[in-house]
Design a protein around this motif. Sequence first.
Motif: not given
Length: 531
Positions: A264-274
């Motif tokens: 979940e943390m990785r997905a949120d970081i990816r979303k922020a980067l996107e």
Amino acid sequence: MPSTLEQLTSNRVKLTVEIPFDELKPSLDKAYKDIAAQVNVPGFRKGKVPAPVIDQRFGRGAVLQEAINDALPSAYSSAVNANEIVPLGQPEIEVTKLEDNHKDVLVEFTAEVDVRPDFELPDLAAIEAEVPVIGVPDEDVDERIETLRQRFATNTEVDRPAQDGDVVVIDLEGSRDGEPLEDATAQAITYKLGSGGMLKGLDEAVTGLSAGDSKTFSSELLGGAHAGETADIKVTVTKVSEQELPEVDDEFAQLVSEFDTVDEMRADIRKALESMARLDQAADARDKVLEAVIGKIDIELPQALVDSELEARRNQVSSQLAQAGLTVEQYLKESEEEAEDEDAFWTEIEKRSLDALKAQVVLDKMADEEKIGVEQSDLSELIVRKAQQDGTTPEQEAQHMMEHNHLAEWMEEIRRGKALAQMVAKATVKDAAGEVLQLDRIQPDGSITDAPAADEQAEAVEADASTDDVVEAPETVEAPAAVEEEAPAEESAEKKPAARKPAAKKAATKKPAAKKATTKKPAAKKPVADK
């Protein structure tokens, strides 16, 4: 108010304006009243001195001069509007006729001024631009997580020589030929061995030293008055700590974020980067659309305006470099500038400055044709954005605006931002894969709505469309420090990781706004004095 227009060149005109007595009379009455309030005449109360006495004691010419200067701005502005021109600077005013028989006064003046060239905007629907496809590699996500691991690492002081990966606290003393160099001296710097980014040779010098040990090595200074010069650097270790990085597991995710699992943390970081990549993509689209529009227009800017802009930019860049203690050669060596030498550097600065000036002229034309206005809410949003960027409060930004008379400039910035947003909305922007981008659905935080609301169309583009950066332009010069201080490894982190990487600094300055019509009092040459 009668006026005629003479076209001197493609971008300079001469207005001849007549001020009839009935339009001059309010200013004439005001002049008498103001003078009466300022002078002392025996036999008369202050402010009650009759006009004939003022003419006799102080001269009719002084009254006419004050009245004409009071009436000139309004007369000039009316002539500008009547002749539908857009000035690009202050006018050169000369009073050419003054007829005065005390019962009737006729004033005629000329105003020479540079104006916006007459040109047509291209068909914006035919404008196309291509931007890269948004992509967030796993390496970028891993880099953000590694940053969090560094922030939440545990440092334990040890009594042994320093080795790679240790966090040390050091003092640095720079000297040349035995003379201390203030720019190369610092105390209590926290540094992680092997991280790089400081003085060349520092890692090798510190490795193997224990707390209390010192070593001297030679290195090239990175900034300051002696940037690029070699100095003797004495490094003293005052503390050695062993760093233990936390494992990337669910417990770590719960510690550094609001999420329960690593996935979940990785997905949120990816979303922020996107989201940040999407904003960068929108900004790229904005620049390319504007560049495409400018490329289809042949604009001959007034030479005086160009010369003034280039001189101001060159002076600003030179001042910034001097304050940083750098020459152009030193700056080019330490920065990511593409210019090969000083001549190429200044040539690039001039090109960017002219591109920015043309962009402002084009956006002003767009704003005029689309009848774009500025609301109070627009100004409030800009003030909030500037406060966020500068790390201040909206109240401080508003106070700064009023104290430095930035209101007109900021309103102009907003208007150009709106014009650019509309320009991008009319054009077609695709990514490298051929997909047409719906830029009007991008929100200021980089997220995407399913369908744009009427009052939010192109909001993200507009919000990012500061007219100081409508085309790629020089940014503020930032000198590399002689000794850069590493942030302490134990520094606490925010729950949400920051997504945007710091942009590489390019040379030079913030662009001054393009000159526009002004209602400030034009300075008139003194008329022939009284009768």
